[in-house]
Design a protein around this motif. Structure first.
Motif, PDB file in Angstrom:
ATOM      1  N   ALA A   1       9.252  10.948   1.080  1.00 39.95           N
ATOM      2  CA  ALA A   1      10.438  11.613   1.628  1.00 39.95           C
ATOM      3  C   ALA A   1      11.716  10.899   1.197  1.00 39.95           C
ATOM      4  CB  ALA A   1      10.352  11.669   3.155  1.00 39.95           C
ATOM      5  N   LEU A   2      11.693   9.584   1.182  1.00 41.22           N
ATOM      6  CA  LEU A   2      12.857   8.804   0.740  1.00 41.22           C
ATOM      7  C   LEU A   2      13.134   9.045  -0.744  1.00 41.22           C
ATOM      8  CD1 LEU A   2      12.172   5.436   2.574  1.00 41.22           C
ATOM      9  CD2 LEU A   2      14.131   6.946   2.974  1.00 41.22           C
ATOM     10  N   LEU A   3      12.091   9.037  -1.553  1.00 43.29           N
ATOM     11  CA  LEU A   3      12.269   9.193  -2.994  1.00 43.29           C
ATOM     12  C   LEU A   3      12.786  10.585  -3.352  1.00 43.29           C
ATOM     13  CD1 LEU A   3       8.999   7.433  -4.171  1.00 43.29           C
ATOM     14  CD2 LEU A   3      11.323   6.550  -4.443  1.00 43.29           C
ATOM     15  N   ALA A   4      12.413  11.584  -2.567  1.00 45.12           N
ATOM     16  CA  ALA A   4      12.821  12.958  -2.856  1.00 45.12           C
ATOM     17  C   ALA A   4      14.232  13.267  -2.376  1.00 45.12           C
ATOM     18  CB  ALA A   4      11.844  13.937  -2.215  1.00 45.12           C
ATOM     19  N   ALA A   5      14.764  12.459  -1.472  1.00 38.17           N
ATOM     20  CA  ALA A   5      16.007  12.809  -0.790  1.00 38.17           C
ATOM     21  C   ALA A   5      17.295  12.595  -1.578  1.00 38.17           C
ATOM     22  CB  ALA A   5      16.088  12.041   0.542  1.00 38.17           C
ATOM     23  N   PRO A   6      17.392  11.628  -2.509  1.00 36.81           N
ATOM     24  CA  PRO A   6      18.710  11.328  -3.082  1.00 36.81           C
ATOM     25  C   PRO A   6      19.293  12.363  -4.038  1.00 36.81           C
ATOM     26  CG  PRO A   6      17.211   9.449  -3.311  1.00 36.81           C
ATOM     27  CD  PRO A   6      16.395  10.629  -2.920  1.00 36.81           C
ATOM     28  N   ALA A   7      18.686  13.507  -4.239  1.00 36.18           N
ATOM     29  CA  ALA A   7      19.195  14.494  -5.192  1.00 36.18           C
ATOM     30  C   ALA A   7      20.701  14.708  -5.002  1.00 36.18           C
ATOM     31  CB  ALA A   7      18.448  15.815  -5.038  1.00 36.18           C
TER      32      ALA A   7
ATOM     33  N   ASP B   1      27.207   6.546  -1.639  1.00 33.50           N
ATOM     34  CA  ASP B   1      27.081   7.900  -1.089  1.00 33.50           C
ATOM     35  C   ASP B   1      25.607   8.128  -0.759  1.00 33.50           C
ATOM     36  OD1 ASP B   1      27.340  10.570  -0.402  1.00 33.50           O
ATOM     37  OD2 ASP B   1      27.328  11.245  -2.498  1.00 33.50           O
ATOM     38  N   LEU B   2      25.245   8.014   0.513  1.00 32.35           N
ATOM     39  CA  LEU B   2      23.847   8.006   0.928  1.00 32.35           C
ATOM     40  C   LEU B   2      23.532   9.179   1.854  1.00 32.35           C
ATOM     41  CD1 LEU B   2      23.566   4.191   1.781  1.00 32.35           C
ATOM     42  CD2 LEU B   2      22.869   5.323  -0.346  1.00 32.35           C
ATOM     43  N   THR B   3      22.305   9.643   1.762  1.00 30.40           N
ATOM     44  CA  THR B   3      21.795  10.602   2.726  1.00 30.40           C
ATOM     45  C   THR B   3      20.813   9.892   3.641  1.00 30.40           C
ATOM     46  OG1 THR B   3      20.799  12.793   2.998  1.00 30.40           O
ATOM     47  CG2 THR B   3      19.852  11.367   1.305  1.00 30.40           C
ATOM     48  N   ARG B   4      20.496  10.497   4.776  1.00 25.41           N
ATOM     49  CA  ARG B   4      19.602   9.883   5.754  1.00 25.41           C
ATOM     50  C   ARG B   4      18.321  10.685   5.868  1.00 25.41           C
ATOM     51  NH1 ARG B   4      24.545   7.612   5.065  1.00 25.41           N
ATOM     52  NH2 ARG B   4      24.729   5.722   6.343  1.00 25.41           N
ATOM     53  N   VAL B   5      17.210   9.980   6.039  1.00 25.55           N
ATOM     54  CA  VAL B   5      15.911  10.599   6.271  1.00 25.55           C
ATOM     55  C   VAL B   5      15.446  10.176   7.652  1.00 25.55           C
ATOM     56  CG1 VAL B   5      13.488  10.641   5.564  1.00 25.55           C
ATOM     57  CG2 VAL B   5      15.300  10.648   3.827  1.00 25.55           C
ATOM     58  N   GLU B   6      15.142  11.147   8.501  1.00 30.32           N
ATOM     59  CA  GLU B   6      14.698  10.829   9.851  1.00 30.32           C
ATOM     60  C   GLU B   6      13.299  10.226   9.807  1.00 30.32           C
ATOM     61  OE1 GLU B   6      16.641  11.012  12.491  1.00 30.32           O
ATOM     62  OE2 GLU B   6      18.253  11.806  11.210  1.00 30.32           O
ATOM     63  N   ALA B   7      13.123   9.117  10.496  1.00 29.64           N
ATOM     64  CA  ALA B   7      11.859   8.381  10.442  1.00 29.64           C
ATOM     65  C   ALA B   7      10.813   8.977  11.357  1.00 29.64           C
ATOM     66  CB  ALA B   7      12.093   6.917  10.831  1.00 29.64           C
ATOM     67  N   GLU B   8       9.564   8.876  10.923  1.00 29.28           N
ATOM     68  CA  GLU B   8       8.458   9.082  11.845  1.00 29.28           C
ATOM     69  C   GLU B   8       8.542   7.997  12.922  1.00 29.28           C
ATOM     70  OE1 GLU B   8       6.200  11.507  11.886  1.00 29.28           O
ATOM     71  OE2 GLU B   8       7.206  12.454  10.190  1.00 29.28           O
TER      72      GLU B   8
ATOM     73  N   PRO C   1       2.812   6.272   2.792  1.00 26.98           N
ATOM     74  CA  PRO C   1       3.242   6.983   1.582  1.00 26.98           C
ATOM     75  C   PRO C   1       4.057   8.243   1.861  1.00 26.98           C
ATOM     76  CG  PRO C   1       0.942   6.309   1.406  1.00 26.98           C
ATOM     77  CD  PRO C   1       1.355   6.037   2.820  1.00 26.98           C
ATOM     78  N   ASP C   2       3.805   8.929   2.973  1.00 21.14           N
ATOM     79  CA  ASP C   2       4.564  10.146   3.265  1.00 21.14           C
ATOM     80  C   ASP C   2       6.045   9.832   3.465  1.00 21.14           C
ATOM     81  OD1 ASP C   2       2.284  11.639   3.076  1.00 21.14           O
ATOM     82  OD2 ASP C   2       1.987  11.859   5.237  1.00 21.14           O
ATOM     83  N   THR C   3       6.336   8.755   4.186  1.00 24.55           N
ATOM     84  CA  THR C   3       7.733   8.365   4.393  1.00 24.55           C
ATOM     85  C   THR C   3       8.359   7.926   3.081  1.00 24.55           C
ATOM     86  OG1 THR C   3       7.290   7.676   6.669  1.00 24.55           O
ATOM     87  CG2 THR C   3       9.257   6.780   5.627  1.00 24.55           C
ATOM     88  N   VAL C   4       7.611   7.186   2.277  1.00 23.70           N
ATOM     89  CA  VAL C   4       8.114   6.766   0.968  1.00 23.70           C
ATOM     90  C   VAL C   4       8.453   7.968   0.107  1.00 23.70           C
ATOM     91  CG1 VAL C   4       7.413   5.684  -1.214  1.00 23.70           C
ATOM     92  CG2 VAL C   4       7.041   4.490   0.957  1.00 23.70           C
TER      93      VAL C   4
ATOM     94  N   ASP D   1       0.825  -1.216   0.000  1.00 19.38           N
ATOM     95  CA  ASP D   1       0.000   0.000   0.000  1.00 19.38           C
ATOM     96  C   ASP D   1       0.854   1.259   0.000  1.00 19.38           C
ATOM     97  OD1 ASP D   1      -2.361  -1.379  -0.016  1.00 19.38           O
ATOM     98  OD2 ASP D   1      -2.827  -1.063   2.094  1.00 19.38           O
ATOM     99  N   SER D   2       2.004   1.198   0.662  1.00 24.76           N
ATOM    100  CA  SER D   2       2.839   2.393   0.813  1.00 24.76           C
ATOM    101  C   SER D   2       3.514   2.799  -0.490  1.00 24.76           C
ATOM    102  CB  SER D   2       3.896   2.170   1.896  1.00 24.76           C
ATOM    103  OG  SER D   2       4.895   1.266   1.447  1.00 24.76           O
ATOM    104  N   CYS D   3       3.579   1.885  -1.462  1.00 28.48           N
ATOM    105  CA  CYS D   3       4.253   2.181  -2.733  1.00 28.48           C
ATOM    106  C   CYS D   3       3.340   1.844  -3.909  1.00 28.48           C
ATOM    107  CB  CYS D   3       5.577   1.429  -2.840  1.00 28.48           C
ATOM    108  SG  CYS D   3       5.455  -0.379  -2.653  1.00 28.48           S
TER     109      CYS D   3
END
Length: 286
Positions: free
Chosen positions: A103-109, A162-169, A98-101, A37-39
């Motif tokens: 955020a992950l998809l937007a972060a790797p720029a 080379d990874l960035t981190r997203v803080e989890a809910e 979906p909100d966390t998903v 459901d989240s993706c």
């Protein structure tokens, strides 16, 4: 945002006594279906693991040999994707949304990926979005170095990216590794603040309905029907509103607007009914 998704649904589930973990239910829905459901907007969704019934169509893959570990499973899934961005999820995340998903998809720029960092500060490499090209590159290098990917830890891969981190809910990274985890998840969805949303989502999935539900409007309608007419009128009225909205949608109306309109009409009727009862006026008194 265009992306493909890989859901890892294999593993031995040793701490669950070898139970079929992706098929265990939380809130009446399998853990795997909750993750799917989240993706839901992924271009291609590949599930790596044994085939099973799922709430929506997916592409199936299996690591070789079966049980070879997460990197072998990731490689098997990646071979069936084509998007430049790949979401990677484990199949035991009951509260991933979906909100966390997004955020992950937007972060790797400008980076090679983004992974979730849980509230305890731990990286979660199986709740992540990766650029496909560097992911394929590093998997190939690891396979060449070790002969194959069997049994290699995920950190052998992430250490080279080379990874960035997203803080989890607080609940997004919660996974079900033990029976206690499963019991905690089942208890959490019944908490007062979330039980209605969880139940409505479960019913919509069960019935194949894709509709934004205005919970407050429907609850207000049920209250008016119960107080102004009789308690059994509440569920019967909301059923009839749904039926009327379905007819309106079939005739071309927007489904959310149809529900709102039917609810407004029924609520107005319930209030008129109550007013007549309180005043003693009405057809019987004429």
């Amino acid at each position: 945002m265009t992306y493909d998704a890989i859901v890892l649904a294999g593993g031995s589930a040793r701490r669950l006594g070898g139970a079929d973990k992706p098929g265990l239910s939380v809130g009446g829905r399998a853990l795997l279906d909750r993750v799917l459901d989240s993706c839901a907007d992924a271009g291609t969704t590949v599930v790596v693991g044994g085939r099973r019934a799922t709430a929506r169509p997916v592409t199936w893959a299996r690591e070789e040999p079966a049980g070879a570990g997460p990197l072998a499973a990731l490689d098997a899934g990646l071979r069936r994707t084509t998007a430049e961005l790949v979401l990677v999820l484990s199949a035991d995340l009951p509260f991933l949304g979906p909100d966390t998903v997004r955020a992950l998809l937007a972060a790797p720029a400008g980076r090679e990926g983004a992974l979730l960092r849980d509230p305890a500060g731990r990286d979660q490499p199986l709740v992540a979005a990766y650029r496909a090209e560097p992911l394929r590159r590093e998997l190939a290098l690891l396979a060449a170095e070790h002969g194959n990917l069997t049994g290699l830890p995920v950190r052998a891969l992430t250490a080279e990216l080379d990874l960035t981190r997203v803080e989890a809910e607080p609940s997004a990274s919660f996974d079900c590794d033990t029976w206690d985890d499963l019991a905690a998840a089942r208890a959490r969805i019944r908490e007062h603040g979330s039980v209605l949303d969880e139940w409505i989502t479960a019913v919509k999935n069960e019935l194949g309905i894709d509709l934004a539900v205005d919970t407050k409007t429907l609850l207000d309608l049920a209250r008016d029907a119960a107080h102004g007419v009789a308690r059994p009128a509440a569920p019967l009225t909301t059923f009839l509103v749904g039926y009327a909205a379905g007819q309106a949608q079939a005739a071309g109306a927007d489904p959310a607007e149809a529900v709102a309109r039917a609810s407004e009409q029924a609520a107005s009727l319930a209030l008129r009914w109550a007013a007549e009862t309180e005043s003693g006026e009405g057809p019987a008194a004429e």
